[in-house]
Design an enzyme around this catalytic site. Structure first.
Site, PDB file in Angstrom:
ATOM      1  N   ASP A   1       0.828  -1.135  -0.199  1.00 33.99           N
ATOM      2  CA  ASP A   1       0.207   0.141   0.039  1.00 33.99           C
ATOM      3  C   ASP A   1       0.943   1.319   0.058  1.00 33.99           C
ATOM      4  OD1 ASP A   1      -2.369  -1.481   0.522  1.00 33.99           O
ATOM      5  OD2 ASP A   1      -1.266  -1.988   2.507  1.00 33.99           O
TER       6      ASP A   1
ATOM      7  N   HIS B   1      -4.767  -3.430   6.268  1.00 31.84           N
ATOM      8  CA  HIS B   1      -4.402  -3.886   5.084  1.00 31.84           C
ATOM      9  C   HIS B   1      -5.755  -4.117   4.261  1.00 31.84           C
ATOM     10  CE1 HIS B   1      -3.078  -5.101   1.064  1.00 31.84           C
ATOM     11  NE2 HIS B   1      -3.418  -6.082   1.215  1.00 31.84           N
TER      12      HIS B   1
HETATM   13  N1  NAI Z   1      -0.722  -7.861   2.358  1.00 30.49           N
HETATM   14  C1  NAI Z   1      -0.723  -7.807   1.319  1.00 30.49           C
HETATM   15  O1  NAI Z   1      -0.308  -6.630   0.762  1.00 30.49           O
HETATM   16  C2  NAI Z   1      -1.141  -8.689   0.210  1.00 30.49           C
HETATM   17  C3  NAI Z   1      -1.718  -9.952   0.378  1.00 30.49           C
HETATM   18  N2  NAI Z   1      -2.009 -10.938  -0.384  1.00 30.49           N
HETATM   19  C4  NAI Z   1      -2.291 -12.273   0.249  1.00 30.49           C
HETATM   20  O2  NAI Z   1      -0.954 -13.287   0.127  1.00 30.49           O
HETATM   21  C5  NAI Z   1      -1.791 -14.368   0.077  1.00 30.49           C
HETATM   22  C6  NAI Z   1      -1.152 -15.179  -0.831  1.00 30.49           C
HETATM   23  O3  NAI Z   1      -1.375 -14.889  -2.270  1.00 30.49           O
HETATM   24  P1  NAI Z   1      -1.081 -15.828  -3.423  1.00 30.49           P
HETATM   25  O4  NAI Z   1       0.246 -16.353  -3.416  1.00 30.49           O
HETATM   26  O5  NAI Z   1      -1.343 -14.866  -4.603  1.00 30.49           O
HETATM   27  O6  NAI Z   1      -2.129 -17.198  -3.353  1.00 30.49           O
HETATM   28  P2  NAI Z   1      -1.992 -18.534  -3.874  1.00 30.49           P
HETATM   29  O7  NAI Z   1      -3.405 -18.965  -3.681  1.00 30.49           O
HETATM   30  O8  NAI Z   1      -1.289 -18.470  -5.120  1.00 30.49           O
HETATM   31  O9  NAI Z   1      -0.940 -19.388  -2.905  1.00 30.49           O
HETATM   32  C7  NAI Z   1      -1.189 -19.703  -1.538  1.00 30.49           C
HETATM   33  C8  NAI Z   1      -0.483 -20.818  -1.207  1.00 30.49           C
HETATM   34  O10 NAI Z   1      -0.571 -20.907   0.192  1.00 30.49           O
HETATM   35  C9  NAI Z   1      -0.676 -22.319   0.308  1.00 30.49           C
HETATM   36  N3  NAI Z   1      -1.148 -22.592   1.614  1.00 30.49           N
HETATM   37  C10 NAI Z   1      -2.461 -22.661   1.788  1.00 30.49           C
HETATM   38  N4  NAI Z   1      -2.332 -22.762   3.297  1.00 30.49           N
HETATM   39  C11 NAI Z   1      -1.257 -23.162   3.603  1.00 30.49           C
HETATM   40  C12 NAI Z   1      -0.818 -23.736   5.037  1.00 30.49           C
HETATM   41  N5  NAI Z   1      -1.688 -23.920   6.084  1.00 30.49           N
HETATM   42  N6  NAI Z   1       0.283 -23.920   4.932  1.00 30.49           N
HETATM   43  C13 NAI Z   1       1.168 -23.572   3.901  1.00 30.49           C
HETATM   44  N7  NAI Z   1       0.638 -23.066   2.667  1.00 30.49           N
HETATM   45  C14 NAI Z   1      -0.406 -22.947   2.691  1.00 30.49           C
HETATM   46  C15 NAI Z   1      -1.334 -22.806  -0.950  1.00 30.49           C
HETATM   47  O11 NAI Z   1      -1.250 -24.134  -1.043  1.00 30.49           O
HETATM   48  C16 NAI Z   1      -0.960 -22.064  -2.058  1.00 30.49           C
HETATM   49  O12 NAI Z   1       0.106 -22.637  -2.621  1.00 30.49           O
HETATM   50  C17 NAI Z   1      -3.286 -14.328  -0.179  1.00 30.49           C
HETATM   51  O13 NAI Z   1      -3.991 -14.456   1.175  1.00 30.49           O
HETATM   52  C18 NAI Z   1      -3.501 -13.138  -0.590  1.00 30.49           C
HETATM   53  O14 NAI Z   1      -4.741 -12.341  -0.382  1.00 30.49           O
HETATM   54  C19 NAI Z   1      -1.906 -10.763  -1.746  1.00 30.49           C
HETATM   55  C20 NAI Z   1      -1.354  -9.582  -1.948  1.00 30.49           C
HETATM   56  C21 NAI Z   1      -0.848  -8.493  -1.207  1.00 30.49           C
HETATM   57  O1  OAA Z   2      -7.022  -8.905  -2.009  1.00 31.83           O
HETATM   58  C1  OAA Z   2      -6.025  -9.514  -2.181  1.00 31.83           C
HETATM   59  O2  OAA Z   2      -5.919 -10.886  -2.255  1.00 31.83           O
HETATM   60  C2  OAA Z   2      -4.735  -8.808  -2.838  1.00 31.83           C
HETATM   61  C3  OAA Z   2      -4.188  -7.835  -1.818  1.00 31.83           C
HETATM   62  O3  OAA Z   2      -4.280  -7.806  -0.650  1.00 31.83           O
HETATM   63  C4  OAA Z   2      -3.836  -6.440  -2.558  1.00 31.83           C
HETATM   64  O4  OAA Z   2      -3.187  -6.596  -4.018  1.00 31.83           O
HETATM   65  O5  OAA Z   2      -3.484  -5.509  -1.929  1.00 31.83           O
END
Ligand code: NAI
Ligand code: OAA
Length: 329
Positions: A160, A188
């Site tokens: 952000d 967030h």
């Molecule tokens: N804080 C921020 O600014 C942001 C946060 N996010 C969040 O990050 C997270 C991950 O995003 P992506 O990589 O795109 O998702 P994704 O779905 O591509 O990957 C998530 C991975 O976590 C694994 N997983 C699920 N439960 C698990 C556990 N108990 N232990 C270990 N691994 C586990 C899944 O098998 C999967 O491979 C999401 O919650 C998304 O919303 C995404 C973008 C920005």
């Molecule tokens: O909503 C989501 O999973 C992605 C997210 O947090 C972001 O891009 O800030």
């Protein structure tokens, strides 16, 4: 190079952020170009094979700093001796899922991971929670780790912060490197508050340089706060490379320090500063030095900012109360 490798644990390693993150960690961008790393990848059993594929690719990069990769589905193994933990894996919200269901599903992930960190991590462990809802997942993990100092649990609002820097730089026709002292306050989520009243662009106060409260209220804040949704809409998938980049920035800044005359934004355990209830994990302006951070104190908060900070903090309080009533903290 004789330095002992730093153990970096990444959860959700086979996901899209994991894929954008691991190669940068292994190449030295997380901790520094002279710091060797060992990677521990935690995945759910069904995704271990995919993580093994990513590990093969990491090997094939022949990164000189990469001193080993372990892959496991056991949190106790994954966090054993961990110095840095990036908690990326989370349960996304799916159709028909209420907010309470989402918090409960993530509690099932972050509570045991917090306990595993408590029981197995190195004394200097630093935790960054990326998986959403990041602030409240960090709160859950922290509550399950009573032996780890609370200030080691952080949640990511650096994406952000970076988004706000670019929007502001573009508005003023400046370079992003000229933007300083921006703050993301609160959660967030769409209630977050990107604050430019203390920010500087090329040495000028940003709010004065912009001098356009309508743009601030109706364009800048919503653009930054809803950027995640806009990326999903455009890309058909949530932000991954920019999220990985922000995770790298967050930890690099925490470990290596903020520049003089600047600060960053991190979701951290509140000490009550700026009227944010103690114990909530909320984003604040922080400076970092020698692996520690401090909240920037003494900022004047005007009425415009106060209302928006309070709204985001209210949401964090509601999330905390919800996970409390579910017995997760
Ligand atoms: N804080 C921020 O600014 C942001 C946060 N996010 C969040 O990050 C997270 C991950 O995003 P992506 O990589 O795109 O998702 P994704 O779905 O591509 O990957 C998530 C991975 O976590 C694994 N997983 C699920 N439960 C698990 C556990 N108990 N232990 C270990 N691994 C586990 C899944 O098998 C999967 O491979 C999401 O919650 C998304 O919303 C995404 C973008 C920005
Ligand atoms: O909503 C989501 O999973 C992605 C997210 O947090 C972001 O891009 O800030």
């Amino acid at each position: 190079m004789t330095r002992t490798p730093v153990n970096v644990t990444v959860t959700g390693a086979a996901g899209q952020i994991g894929y954008a993150l691991l190669f940068r960690i292994a190449s030295g961008q997380l901790l520094g170009a002279d710091v060797p790393v060992k990677l521990r990848l935690l995945e759910i059993p069904q995704a271990v094979k995919a993580a093994e594929g990513t590990a093969m690719e990491l090997d094939d990069c022949a990164f000189p700093l990469l001193r080993g990769i372990d892959i496991t589905d056991d949190p106790n193994v994954a966090f054993s001796g961990a110095n840095v933990a990036l908690l990326v894996g989370a349960r996304p919200r799916t159709k028909g899922m209420e907010r309470g269901d989402l918090l409960e599903a993530n509690g099932g992930i972050f509570k045991p991971q917090g306990k595993a960190i408590n029981d197995n991590a190195a004394d200097d462990i630093k935790v960054l929670v990326v998986g959403n809802p990041a602030n409240t997942n960090a709160l859950i993990a922290r509550a399950a780790a009573p032996d780890v100092p609370a200030d080691r649990f952080t949640a990511m609002t650096r994406l952000d912060h970076n988004r706000a820097a670019t929007q502001l730089a573009q508005k003023l026709g400046a370079g992003v490197e000229e933007v300083k002292k921006l703050t993301i306050w609160g959660n967030h989520s769409a209630t977050q508050y990107p604050d430019i009243f203390h920010a500087e662009v090329a040495g000028r106060n940003a709010a004065e340089a912009v001098n356009d409260e309508k743009w601030l209220a109706e364009e800048f804040i919503p653009t930054v706060a809803k950027r995640g949704a806009a990326i999903i809409e455009a890309r058909g998938a949530s932000s991954a490379a920019s999220a990985a980049n922000a995770a790298i920035d967050h930890v690099h800044t925490w470990v290596n320090g903020t520049a003089d005359g600047d600060w960053t934004s991190m979701g951290i355990v509140s000490d009550g500063s700026y009227g944010v209830p103690e114990g909530l994990i909320s984003s604040f302006p922080v400076t970092t030095k020698d692996g520690k951070y401090e909240i920037v104190q003494g900022l004047d908060i005007n009425e415009f900012s106060r209302t928006r900070i309070d709204a985001s903090v209210k949401e964090l309080t509601e999330e905390r109360d919800a996970v409390r009533s579910l017995g997760l903290i």
